[in-house]
Write an enzyme that holds these catalytic residues in place. Structure first.
Site, short mmCIF file in Angstrom:
data_model
loop_
_atom_site.label_atom_id
_atom_site.label_comp_id
_atom_site.label_asym_id
_atom_site.label_seq_id
_atom_site.Cartn_x
_atom_site.Cartn_y
_atom_site.Cartn_z
CE1 TYR A 151 -4.42 1.15 0.33
CE2 TYR A 151 -3.47 2.70 1.90
CZ TYR A 151 -4.52 2.29 1.09
OH TYR A 151 -5.68 3.03 1.06
CE LYS A 158 -7.05 7.67 -0.31
NZ LYS A 158 -8.13 8.52 -0.86
#
Ligand SMILES: NC(=O)c1ccc[n+]([C@@H]2O[C@H](COP(=O)([O-])OP(=O)(O)OC[C@H]3O[C@@H](n4cnc5c(N)ncnc54)[C@H](OP(=O)(O)O)[C@@H]3O)[C@@H](O)[C@H]2O)c1
Length: 251
Positions: A151, A158
């Protein structure tokens, strides 16, 4: 024209669609942006217009391309002539082990998830200021503050979203625009199909969640909507986590 107007990027399916329903249920006219799936967009428009009797305009635009962001906001001007809410929800990203990440993966993910947010917020704030202010809410995920498998680029994008939110909250306050982020635990949308460990994630999220169930798109939508109400006036630049308490637990 007395309806307020909300623009939701990636608002035609998944969490964005639940957010669209929530604003429509509260009388907002909508601009729903999407990237590719026109059938979903048409279905969302029809269903929302029929159920809530508000106007819905869908706009195909890749928010990773700055000129397409400009075109999206031109459509807002031409269609409604005002903007009250921007929900920066659209996201994409390459999920690979860290040692396999290439520059093109970084650029793709950061352009869509982070760069688009800053420039869409600029466009939105200029319009909101004209009608006395507004609200911006961005979507984040726990990968911004955790090291989740495969990720890295999405997580970093993010983290940038959450940082951009803090800067925007300060810079846009004089324009009467509030800015916050809603971060979520795993929600079972199409996005999770790209996770190699989807089944495990969902099973774990449901079994161990202190709230007793997995997070639903509607849970996220409630928090996003709340942040766009007068009750949330003094909440600025924050990241509100909606995960049922799952991230509080030690492994
Ligand atoms: N699902 C989760 O577990 C979870 C958890 C926490 C946070 N979030 C965040 O919540 C948000 C929504 O996630 P989701 O799971 O609902 O996603 P999703 O089901 O994959 O839907 C993504 C939406 O974004 C649109 N989109 C994708 N790339 C775009 C681009 N370049 N330009 C414009 N629109 C684009 C898609 O349009 P098309 O239909 O045309 O492809 C679709 O409407 C994301 O920011 C995500 O990071 C998700």
């Amino acid at each position: 024209m007395d309806h307020k107007v909300a623009l939701i990027t990636g608002g035609t399916r998944g969490i964005g669609r639940a957010i669209a329903d929530k604003f429509a249920a509260n009388g907002y006219d909508l601009i729903l942006n999407y990237a590719r799936k026109a059938t979903n967009a048409e279905a969302a428009k029809q269903a929302i217009e029929e159920k809530y009797h508000v106007a819905v305009t869908t706009v195909k635009a890749n928010v990773g391309e700055p000129e397409q962001i400009s075109r999206l906001f031109q459509t807002v001007d031409e269609t409604y002539g005002r903007l009250d809410v921007l929900v920066n929800n659209a996201a994409s990203g390459v999920q690979r082990p860290l040692m396999e990440i290439q520059q093109k993966h970084w650029d793709w993910t950061m352009d869509i998830n982070a760069r688009a947010y800053l420039f869409a917020a600029q466009e939105a704030a200029r319009r909101m200021e004209k009608n006395g202010g507004g609200h911006i809410v961005a979507l984040s995920s726990l990968g911004a503050v955790r090291a989740l498998p495969n990720y890295v680029v999405v997580g970093v994008s993010k983290a940038a979203v959450e940082a951009i939110t803090r800067y925007l909250a300060v810079a846009l306050a004089p324009m009467h625009v509030t800015v916050n982020t809603v971060s979520g635990g795993a929600v079972d949308t199409d996005a999770l199909k790209h996770f190699p460990n989807r089944e495990e994630l969902l099973e774990q999220a449901a079994r161990h969640n202190p709230a007793g169930r997995i997070v639903r798109p509607e849970d996220i939508a409630e928090a996003v909507y709340f942040l766009c109400t007068p009750a949330a006036f003094m909440i600025r630049g924050q990241t509100i986590t909606v995960d049922g308490g799952l991230s509080l637990l030690a492994e």
